[in-house]
Design an enzyme around this catalytic site. Sequence first.
Site, short mmCIF file in Angstrom:
data_model
loop_
_atom_site.label_atom_id
_atom_site.label_comp_id
_atom_site.label_asym_id
_atom_site.label_seq_id
_atom_site.Cartn_x
_atom_site.Cartn_y
_atom_site.Cartn_z
CG MET A 19 -2.00 0.99 1.11
SD MET A 19 -3.59 0.27 1.40
CE MET A 19 -3.46 -0.12 3.12
CG HIS A 20 2.01 2.56 -3.72
ND1 HIS A 20 1.21 3.41 -4.42
CD2 HIS A 20 1.96 1.36 -4.34
CE1 HIS A 20 0.70 2.76 -5.45
NE2 HIS A 20 1.13 1.51 -5.43
CB ALA A 21 1.65 7.89 -1.77
#
Lengths: 92, 594
Positions: A19-21
């Site tokens: 889960m990235h930006a």
Amino acid sequence: MVSEEYVYREVMIRNELGMHARSAAKIAKLVQDSKAHVWVKKGDETADASSIVDILTLACEKGTTITIMIEDPSDIDILNAVAELVESGFGE
Amino acid sequence: MSQTPENEIIMKGINASPGICIGKAYLVDKEGVDIVEKYDIKKKKVPAEIKRFKAAVKKAKDELRAIIDDSPKELQNAHILETHMALLKDKSLYGRTIKTIEKDRVNAEWALKTVVSYLLSIFQKMTDSYLKERASDIVHVSDLILRNLVGAMTENIAAIDKRVILVARDLSAADTSQINLERIKGFITDRGGKASHTGIIARALEIPAVVGLENAITQIKSEDLIIVDGNTGIVIIHPTEQTLIEYEERKNQYQEYKADITRESHVEATTADGFHLEVMANIELPEEVVSVRNYGGDGIGLYRTEFQYMNRTEFPSEEELFDRYKDVVEVMNPSPVTIRTLDINGDKALTNNYHRQEVNPVLGLRAIRYCLKKPDLFKTQLRAILRAAAFGNVRIMFPMISAYFEIRLAKRMLDEAAESLEKNGLPFNRNIDVGIMIEVPSAVITADLMAEEVDFFSIGTNDLIQYALAIDRGNKQVAHLYQPLDPAILRMLKHVADVAKEKGIKVFMCGEMAGTPHHIPIVLGMGMDELSMNPQSIPVAKRVIRSINLKDTQALLEQALKQTTAKNVFELVRDRYGEILADHTYSGNFKLNQ
């Protein structure tokens, strides 16, 4: 701890990068119209699903199981939408 | 000169792009952003302080919006900027800063800094290196707010209306996308190395750049007269009249020299006794194929593929990779394009990041090791390469191979990628040459095993020398020990070349050594089939090759292998070829440890 009053779903992070930006931003966008709080929980840590930064601080790698919780049952559609988004690997 | 003369300051950095320019400095980065003052806010003034913060966020948002709107579609960083837009108003950043102003009664700058430091400390503890690096998104966003708070108007790079030398702490992809590049004479940055974004852009545009100066920004003011020598990495601030005359002269010499050398760059590289050698180019950006053609490259000997993976929040898709590879392959066809699979490593992945993820990244999880651990990521790239191979002459090359099993695994994945493309009914070509980089000593010593599995070796001298001599080139204490002509290195290179001959596979060299004129006689004597280098180095290399004799270089190598030190080898080359090299190379470059 998952409260019994909360409605929740457990999902696994499937996209390669975790889960990235940008994926967190997609979640935050989905919950922006919720009636009450929506939470993302990983282990003992809980994050406000409407905050990208908060979600990022959970450090959800690929393979992590997270719990999405809603305080108000009428937010059930949002809960399902978030769960599906995560399950789909954020469409990546 | 009528004004009070200021002292001439000479600074040394990394020569990232050759050429010399003289002009006025234009500063685009404010060092003031790093220094945040703390002061108390009276209770009465808290609402006003919050208002000031909100106004700064609003301005930051408008700035981002303007950049997004103005960005050409082909720049793929627009969605990162969209995410930054969302981050600006994020509760944990925006909300928490406002709360801190209220609670601690401190100025907005300090409140923001406190919040960001806290958030960064959380990211610091993460183990997943990719997620950990996301801290840079938060830093970018908070820098943007800070600049607006401090009142320091962000320099509007797009508005530069005269030809200047750009001076910056660092230039991000977002910064460079705004620059009207015709207005730029040269680049100077405090951060970055040869592979930095600034270096790549400067080389593609063929304008001089010196990077990694560390503290140029504190010494240079806008409008200062400066000289940038991208050949030697020297920057001179407030040059004296005499220095100016000297550099004007050097600049003209360099331009003449360049014009002279480029004229015959398309003549083949064949030695006086008729041995033909392919002289290839190393590239990083598809745009560089123009330079490759201009400088007379016979193909691409090393296409570095890391660039598309850097400075972004997610990895590129197969389509995106395929499009870029196909561009290069089609333009170069029928000349070969050697695509090196992802070589993410310490300094490259960290260009724009604020935290080191490994204590010793050079010996860490990088290149093929990383790819084998991330099969989905790797296969996406392999599929893109195999698809691009349907459009021209492609070779694939795996970096950092240190053990035989890695080739087997990588090749199996390549086959699997081909099978999946077959299933999807997409056009591709699996019938391509597969090779490996020889850059780890263990690969040198087991070259005989490795050769059974591949069509070619390509020796990456930069890393090989570093690993073999245990020298970190970036460490000033030991950098002088980095010697391509070290007897140990010569023996290793010879061994690899001999094994390749014996096993009937091709052997190439793609490190800096291949493009260094005074190393070419030695390299030629080893029997390399191809040399690959920066496009700019090709014309000189070809000239040197044309003026020497293969038989002589073999005799030279035999002598060189009897020497006990790099210095002796160097003197041997100089005694035998000094005159030829002096005729063909730009003055000042002919020295030991280059």
